[in-house]
Design a protein around this motif. Structure first.
Motif, PDB file in Angstrom:
ATOM      1  N   UNK A   1       0.944  -1.331   0.093  1.00 32.52           N
ATOM      2  CA  UNK A   1       0.033  -0.032  -0.023  1.00 32.52           C
ATOM      3  C   UNK A   1       0.912   1.168  -0.040  1.00 32.52           C
ATOM      4  N   UNK A   2       0.483   2.353  -0.693  1.00 30.93           N
ATOM      5  CA  UNK A   2       1.203   3.488  -0.948  1.00 30.93           C
ATOM      6  C   UNK A   2       0.631   4.771  -0.565  1.00 30.93           C
ATOM      7  N   UNK A   3       1.162   5.656   0.286  1.00 33.41           N
ATOM      8  CA  UNK A   3       0.406   7.046   0.638  1.00 33.41           C
ATOM      9  C   UNK A   3       1.630   7.906  -0.078  1.00 33.41           C
ATOM     10  N   UNK A   4       1.110   8.495  -1.228  1.00 30.66           N
ATOM     11  CA  UNK A   4       2.005   9.255  -1.953  1.00 30.66           C
ATOM     12  C   UNK A   4       2.425  10.395  -1.256  1.00 30.66           C
ATOM     13  N   UNK A   5       3.677  10.961  -1.601  1.00 24.01           N
ATOM     14  CA  UNK A   5       4.325  12.132  -0.952  1.00 24.01           C
ATOM     15  C   UNK A   5       3.853  13.353  -1.415  1.00 24.01           C
ATOM     16  N   UNK A   6       3.840  14.465  -0.745  1.00 24.06           N
ATOM     17  CA  UNK A   6       3.317  15.615  -0.845  1.00 24.06           C
ATOM     18  C   UNK A   6       4.493  16.870  -0.711  1.00 24.06           C
ATOM     19  N   UNK A   7       4.276  17.916  -0.964  1.00 23.61           N
ATOM     20  CA  UNK A   7       5.409  19.053  -0.763  1.00 23.61           C
ATOM     21  C   UNK A   7       5.602  19.322   0.890  1.00 23.61           C
ATOM     22  N   UNK A   8       4.381  18.759   1.730  1.00 22.48           N
ATOM     23  CA  UNK A   8       4.610  18.800   3.178  1.00 22.48           C
ATOM     24  C   UNK A   8       5.045  17.712   4.031  1.00 22.48           C
ATOM     25  N   UNK A   9       5.033  16.642   3.318  1.00 22.30           N
ATOM     26  CA  UNK A   9       5.415  15.329   3.927  1.00 22.30           C
ATOM     27  C   UNK A   9       5.933  14.261   2.922  1.00 22.30           C
ATOM     28  N   UNK A  10       6.576  13.389   3.602  1.00 27.09           N
ATOM     29  CA  UNK A  10       7.126  12.190   2.832  1.00 27.09           C
ATOM     30  C   UNK A  10       6.232  11.176   2.310  1.00 27.09           C
ATOM     31  N   UNK A  11       6.346  10.608   1.425  1.00 27.05           N
ATOM     32  CA  UNK A  11       5.464   9.211   1.136  1.00 27.05           C
ATOM     33  C   UNK A  11       5.781   7.905   1.989  1.00 27.05           C
ATOM     34  N   UNK A  12       4.951   7.116   2.201  1.00 26.30           N
ATOM     35  CA  UNK A  12       4.979   6.130   2.924  1.00 26.30           C
ATOM     36  C   UNK A  12       4.317   4.700   2.204  1.00 26.30           C
ATOM     37  N   UNK A  13       5.427   3.682   2.280  1.00 19.41           N
ATOM     38  CA  UNK A  13       4.773   2.261   1.722  1.00 19.41           C
ATOM     39  C   UNK A  13       4.901   1.270   2.862  1.00 19.41           C
TER      40      UNK A  13
END
Length: 261
Positions: free
Chosen positions: A222-234
Motif C-alpha cells: 500500500x502506498x501513501x503518495x508524498x506531498x510538498x509537506x510530507x514524505x511518502x509511506x509504503x
C-alpha cells in the motif's frame, strides 16, 4: 542342600513389560523434544527470512524517486525508479533542439548515467514525452564545474517546469517487486511501461527470485503518495509458511520515502 536360584516365568514377563513401558515413554519424550527443536528452528528460520525480505524491500524503496512508487490493483506488485545521484543544474535545456544543459559536477570527480528528472511532483513519471519531467537516457560527465549533461544518442528533451532548488535527479529504469505463487520476484531491465507489472521479464537476468515460502496471495503493498509537506509511506505485509507443519509467520512493515523536491 541349597536350592537353585533363578527367575520365574512370571517375573521375567513382568520385567519385559516394565522395560517396554519405560522404552515407550523414553521414545515419546525424545520424539517430542526433537519435534519441539525442529519446530523452534523452523520458526527462527522463517523469522530470519522475514527480516531479510523486509530489509531488502526497505533498502530498495528508500532509494526510490519521490512520486515514482506505484502498485497494481491488488497490491501484489510495487514499482519504483531508483535514484542514482542528485545534483544541481545551472540552466535547463533551451533552444529549438535542446540536447544538453550545464550542471554542478559530482563530488570526487565521478560520472553517472541515467534519465534526468526535474521536479516531477504532480506529473506522470512513467511518461517520457517532451515536454515532461523525465528525459531520455543521459550522461553526467566528470570534470571541473560546470559540466555539460548530454542526452544520449542525440536525443532532445524539454522539461515541464523548474525545481525551486535547481535540483535534478539521475535515475535508473524502473524496478518491480511482485509475488507469484509462493515466490517473491525482483524485476529490472524492462523499460518504462504505462501500467504496473506489464510485460515483465520471465527469466534471468531480468527476473530474480528474492524469496520463497510465501503464502500465495499474502503479500500486499500500500502506498501513501508524498506531498510538498510530507514524505511518502509504503506499507507491506506478507506471510511465510512452513512446508512441513503449515505453521504461519506474519510480517508487517512500513518504509518512508524521503521527499526531496
Amino acid at each position: 542342600m541349597n536350592r537353585a536360584q533363578g527367575f520365574t516365568l512370571i517375573e521375567l514377563v513382568m520385567v519385559i513389560v516394565l522395560l517396554a513401558i519405560v522404552a515407550t515413554i523414553s521414545v515419546q519424550f525424545v520424539s517430542l523434544s526433537t519435534r519441539g527443536a525442529i519446530d523452534l528452528s523452523s520458526r527462527q528460520q522463517r523469522a530470519f527470512s522475514g527480516v531479510v525480505i523486509g530489509e531488502q524491500i526497505t533498502r530498495a524503496l528508500r532509494e526510490a524517486l519521490p512520486g515514482s512508487v506505484r502498485v497494481n490493483s491488488d497490491g501484489s506488485c510495487i514499482e519504483w525508479m531508483p535514484v542514482v545521484v542528485v545534483s544541481n543544474y545551472l540552466n535547463l535545456p533551451s533552444g529549438g533542439t535542446p540536447d544538453s544543459f550545464e550542471a554542478v559536477p559530482l563530488a570526487g570527480g565521478a560520472s553517472a548515467q541515467g534519465r534526468v528528472v526535474v521536479y516531477g511532483y504532480g506529473s506522470n513519471l512513467y511518461s517520457t514525452g517532451s515536454p515532461g519531467p523525465v528525459s531520455p537516457p543521459a550522461t553526467l560527465p566528470a570534470g571541473p564545474s560546470p559540466v555539460t549533461v548530454t542526452f544520449d544518442g542525440g536525443a532532445t528533451h524539454r522539461f515541464t517546469t523548474q525545481s525551486p532548488e535547481r535540483k535534478f535527479f539521475l535515475i535508473e529504469d524502473p524496478r518491480t517487486f511482485c509475488q507469484q505463487g509462493r515466490f517473491l520476484y525482483r524485476y529490472r531491465d524492462y523499460g518504462i511501461r504505462s501500467s504496473v507489472a506489464a510485460a515483465l521479464p520471465t527469466a534471468m537476468p531480468g527476473r530474480e527470485v528474492l524469496a520463497a515460502g510465501l503464502v500465495p496471495g499474502s503479500l500486499v503493498f500500500e502506498v501513501v503518495p508524498p506531498t510538498l509537506q510530507r514524505s511518502g509511506v509504503v506499507s507491506f505485509r506478507l506471510q511465510l509458511q512452513s512446508p512441513e507443519s503449515g505453521e504461519l509467520t506474519s510480517l508487517s512493515q512500513e518504509v518512508q520515502i524521503r521527499n526531496v523536491p
